[in-house]
Design a protein around this motif. Structure first.
Motif, PDB file in Angstrom:
ATOM      1  N   TYR A 128     -14.996  18.656 -22.587  1.00 13.87           N
ATOM      2  CA  TYR A 128     -15.492  20.041 -22.575  1.00 13.87           C
ATOM      3  C   TYR A 128     -15.750  20.570 -21.159  1.00 13.87           C
ATOM      4  O   TYR A 128     -16.217  21.686 -20.989  1.00 13.87           O
ATOM      5  N   ASN A 129     -15.448  19.762 -20.151  1.00 12.42           N
ATOM      6  CA  ASN A 129     -15.660  20.178 -18.757  1.00 12.42           C
ATOM      7  C   ASN A 129     -14.342  20.385 -18.015  1.00 12.42           C
ATOM      8  O   ASN A 129     -13.400  19.604 -18.189  1.00 12.42           O
ATOM      9  N   LYS A 130     -14.295  21.422 -17.194  1.00 10.54           N
ATOM     10  CA  LYS A 130     -13.180  21.643 -16.284  1.00 10.54           C
ATOM     11  C   LYS A 130     -13.735  21.621 -14.869  1.00 10.54           C
ATOM     12  O   LYS A 130     -14.649  22.388 -14.552  1.00 10.54           O
ATOM     13  N   ILE A 131     -13.165  20.752 -14.033  1.00  8.89           N
ATOM     14  CA  ILE A 131     -13.678  20.561 -12.678  1.00  8.89           C
ATOM     15  C   ILE A 131     -12.639  21.021 -11.661  1.00  8.89           C
ATOM     16  O   ILE A 131     -11.476  20.608 -11.730  1.00  8.89           O
ATOM     17  N   SER A 132     -13.060  21.878 -10.752  1.00  5.98           N
ATOM     18  CA  SER A 132     -12.221  22.313  -9.647  1.00  5.98           C
ATOM     19  C   SER A 132     -12.769  21.698  -8.363  1.00  5.98           C
ATOM     20  O   SER A 132     -13.952  21.864  -8.047  1.00  5.98           O
ATOM     21  N   VAL A 133     -11.933  20.966  -7.630  1.00  8.54           N
ATOM     22  CA  VAL A 133     -12.367  20.216  -6.452  1.00  8.54           C
ATOM     23  C   VAL A 133     -11.939  20.934  -5.180  1.00  8.54           C
ATOM     24  O   VAL A 133     -10.771  21.313  -5.027  1.00  8.54           O
ATOM     25  N   THR A 156     -16.664  22.721  -8.468  1.00  9.28           N
ATOM     26  CA  THR A 156     -17.154  23.694  -9.442  1.00  9.28           C
ATOM     27  C   THR A 156     -16.874  23.160 -10.833  1.00  9.28           C
ATOM     28  O   THR A 156     -15.750  22.726 -11.122  1.00  9.28           O
ATOM     29  N   ILE A 157     -17.888  23.161 -11.682  1.00  4.94           N
ATOM     30  CA  ILE A 157     -17.733  22.655 -13.044  1.00  4.94           C
ATOM     31  C   ILE A 157     -17.944  23.790 -14.035  1.00  4.94           C
ATOM     32  O   ILE A 157     -18.958  24.487 -13.995  1.00  4.94           O
ATOM     33  N   THR A 158     -16.974  23.965 -14.912  1.00  5.13           N
ATOM     34  CA  THR A 158     -17.062  24.939 -15.998  1.00  5.13           C
ATOM     35  C   THR A 158     -17.115  24.176 -17.308  1.00  5.13           C
ATOM     36  O   THR A 158     -16.267  23.301 -17.557  1.00  5.13           O
ATOM     37  N   SER A 159     -18.104  24.477 -18.136  1.00  6.89           N
ATOM     38  CA  SER A 159     -18.288  23.719 -19.370  1.00  6.89           C
ATOM     39  C   SER A 159     -18.462  24.646 -20.571  1.00  6.89           C
ATOM     40  O   SER A 159     -19.070  25.714 -20.460  1.00  6.89           O
ATOM     41  N   THR A 160     -17.948  24.219 -21.703  1.00 14.48           N
ATOM     42  CA  THR A 160     -18.160  24.948 -22.954  1.00 14.48           C
ATOM     43  C   THR A 160     -19.426  24.472 -23.655  1.00 14.48           C
ATOM     44  O   THR A 160     -19.879  25.095 -24.608  1.00 14.48           O
ATOM     45  N   ALA A 193       0.818  -1.221   0.000  1.00 13.55           N
ATOM     46  CA  ALA A 193       0.000   0.000   0.000  1.00 13.55           C
ATOM     47  C   ALA A 193       0.847   1.264   0.000  1.00 13.55           C
ATOM     48  O   ALA A 193       0.368   2.339  -0.369  1.00 13.55           O
ATOM     49  N   LEU A 194       2.102   1.160   0.408  1.00 15.05           N
ATOM     50  CA  LEU A 194       2.967   2.341   0.460  1.00 15.05           C
ATOM     51  C   LEU A 194       3.151   2.983  -0.902  1.00 15.05           C
ATOM     52  O   LEU A 194       3.482   4.166  -1.003  1.00 15.05           O
ATOM     53  N   GLY A 195       2.921   2.211  -1.961  1.00 13.13           N
ATOM     54  CA  GLY A 195       3.039   2.768  -3.307  1.00 13.13           C
ATOM     55  C   GLY A 195       2.073   3.913  -3.539  1.00 13.13           C
ATOM     56  O   GLY A 195       2.359   4.850  -4.291  1.00 13.13           O
ATOM     57  N   PHE A 196       0.908   3.870  -2.870  1.00 16.09           N
ATOM     58  CA  PHE A 196      -0.094   4.915  -3.036  1.00 16.09           C
ATOM     59  C   PHE A 196       0.247   6.170  -2.235  1.00 16.09           C
ATOM     60  O   PHE A 196      -0.343   7.218  -2.448  1.00 16.09           O
ATOM     61  N   LYS A 197       1.206   6.048  -1.316  1.00 17.83           N
ATOM     62  CA  LYS A 197       1.570   7.197  -0.496  1.00 17.83           C
ATOM     63  C   LYS A 197       2.199   8.300  -1.339  1.00 17.83           C
ATOM     64  O   LYS A 197       2.097   9.491  -1.020  1.00 17.83           O
ATOM     65  N   ALA A 198       2.834   7.911  -2.434  1.00 21.34           N
ATOM     66  CA  ALA A 198       3.494   8.880  -3.309  1.00 21.34           C
ATOM     67  C   ALA A 198       2.553   9.417  -4.392  1.00 21.34           C
ATOM     68  O   ALA A 198       2.952  10.264  -5.193  1.00 21.34           O
ATOM     69  N   LEU A 199       1.310   8.936  -4.389  1.00 20.12           N
ATOM     70  CA  LEU A 199       0.347   9.375  -5.398  1.00 20.12           C
ATOM     71  C   LEU A 199       0.028  10.853  -5.217  1.00 20.12           C
ATOM     72  O   LEU A 199      -0.254  11.312  -4.114  1.00 20.12           O
ATOM     73  N   LYS A 200       0.096  11.616  -6.298  1.00 19.62           N
ATOM     74  CA  LYS A 200      -0.149  13.055  -6.227  1.00 19.62           C
ATOM     75  C   LYS A 200      -1.627  13.366  -6.464  1.00 19.62           C
ATOM     76  O   LYS A 200      -2.256  12.799  -7.347  1.00 19.62           O
ATOM     77  N   GLU A 201      -2.152  14.274  -5.659  1.00 23.14           N
ATOM     78  CA  GLU A 201      -3.540  14.703  -5.806  1.00 23.14           C
ATOM     79  C   GLU A 201      -3.658  15.747  -6.910  1.00 23.14           C
ATOM     80  O   GLU A 201      -2.770  16.590  -7.080  1.00 23.14           O
ATOM     81  N   VAL A 202      -4.777  15.697  -7.621  1.00 17.41           N
ATOM     82  CA  VAL A 202      -5.043  16.658  -8.698  1.00 17.41           C
ATOM     83  C   VAL A 202      -6.365  17.355  -8.383  1.00 17.41           C
ATOM     84  O   VAL A 202      -7.427  16.734  -8.434  1.00 17.41           O
ATOM     85  N   SER A 203      -6.308  18.623  -8.038  1.00 16.96           N
ATOM     86  CA  SER A 203      -7.531  19.336  -7.640  1.00 16.96           C
ATOM     87  C   SER A 203      -8.255  19.973  -8.822  1.00 16.96           C
ATOM     88  O   SER A 203      -9.396  20.419  -8.679  1.00 16.96           O
ATOM     89  N   ASN A 204      -7.612  20.013  -9.983  1.00 12.60           N
ATOM     90  CA  ASN A 204      -8.246  20.539 -11.191  1.00 12.60           C
ATOM     91  C   ASN A 204      -8.163  19.491 -12.289  1.00 12.60           C
ATOM     92  O   ASN A 204      -7.062  19.057 -12.662  1.00 12.60           O
ATOM     93  N   VAL A 205      -9.328  19.078 -12.771  1.00 14.17           N
ATOM     94  CA  VAL A 205      -9.402  17.996 -13.756  1.00 14.17           C
ATOM     95  C   VAL A 205     -10.141  18.487 -15.003  1.00 14.17           C
ATOM     96  O   VAL A 205     -11.161  19.182 -14.898  1.00 14.17           O
ATOM     97  N   GLU A 206      -9.613  18.127 -16.162  1.00 13.86           N
ATOM     98  CA  GLU A 206     -10.280  18.467 -17.417  1.00 13.86           C
ATOM     99  C   GLU A 206     -10.797  17.188 -18.061  1.00 13.86           C
ATOM    100  O   GLU A 206     -10.033  16.247 -18.289  1.00 13.86           O
ATOM    101  N   VAL A 207     -12.098  17.149 -18.313  1.00 13.66           N
ATOM    102  CA  VAL A 207     -12.728  15.985 -18.936  1.00 13.66           C
ATOM    103  C   VAL A 207     -13.441  16.472 -20.195  1.00 13.66           C
ATOM    104  O   VAL A 207     -14.590  16.924 -20.148  1.00 13.66           O
TER     105      VAL A 207
END
Length: 221
Positions: free
Chosen positions: A49-54, A89-93, A33-47
């Motif tokens: 036409y959508n941009k999500i801020s968490v 917050t979701i921003t969409s085109t 499980a220690l492998g996940f300790k180095a996992l970086k969080e992403v607070s802004n995701v683009e999917v």
């Protein structure tokens, strides 16, 4: 001779060996499980036409949403359960976009196990009349505005809520907008056809269509 001292001593030794094996297995799982300790969080995701801020995640007995004026609606978790929630917050085109789904995955050794999907609710309404649907709320309509605040929440057991968890956004827009004039509120989003996800994930799988937006209880890894 099951009643002999030798047989009884054998039973004791078997239990000792079993306990040692359990401890060894637990330690192996912890190391994996220690492998996940180095996992970086992403607070802004683009999917697409959508941009999500968490925003910030919280764990509590209640999940609040649909606020108006100084009031709000809430759900209370069952006994022995908690809600994990956050404002996004979701921003969409797109003027009528499908939206992505968030999932909670529990860290188990070198794998992630899905514990369920988050509900998506509107964060707030202009007033009680717009919540009831007596008037349209332009601030909650992508055809009128490009950015809308939402709340996401999931109910899990106390045990899971305090376990190492990875909150994941599936990079797939498949939540659809629903309208029901007699519902309160009249507009909502639900998971539509075509939504797919993996019940288990590895670190490598996360690179293929997923974004880790938050790791909860990282100190327990």
């Amino acid at each position: 001779f099951p009643q002999s001292s030798e047989a009884q001593e054998c039973n004791v030794q078997e239990k000792i060996i079993e306990e040692k094996q359990k401890k060894i297995k637990a330690e192996e799982e912890r190391i994996k499980a220690l492998g996940f300790k180095a996992l970086k969080e992403v607070s802004n995701v683009e999917v697409f036409y959508n941009k999500i801020s968490v925003g910030v995640f919280s764990t509590a007995k209640t999940f609040t949403f649909d606020a108006y004026d100084d009031r709000y609606f809430y759900r209370t978790a069952d006994r022995g359960n908690k809600y994990i929630s956050a404002r996004i917050t979701i921003t969409s085109t797109d003027k009528n976009p499908k939206l992505p789904v968030f999932y909670a995955y529990r860290i188990s050794g070198d794998k992630l196990i899905c514990e369920g999907s988050f509900k998506l609710e509107f964060a707030r309404w202009e007033d009680y009349a717009t919540y009831l649907g007596n008037y349209s709320d332009n601030s909650n309509d992508f055809s009128k505005t490009s950015t809308i605040p939402f709340k996401i929440g999931i109910e899990v057991s106390d045990e899971i809520a305090t376990s190492p968890l990875v909150i994941i956004c599936r990079k797939q827009n498949c939540m659809v907008r629903n309208y029901d004039r007699f519902a309160n509120p009249p507009v909502s989003y639900s998971i539509g056809d075509g939504c797919t996800y993996d019940t288990t994930l590895t670190l490598d799988d996360l690179k293929k269509g997923y974004a880790a937006v938050k790791i909860l209880n990282r100190n327990k890894l």
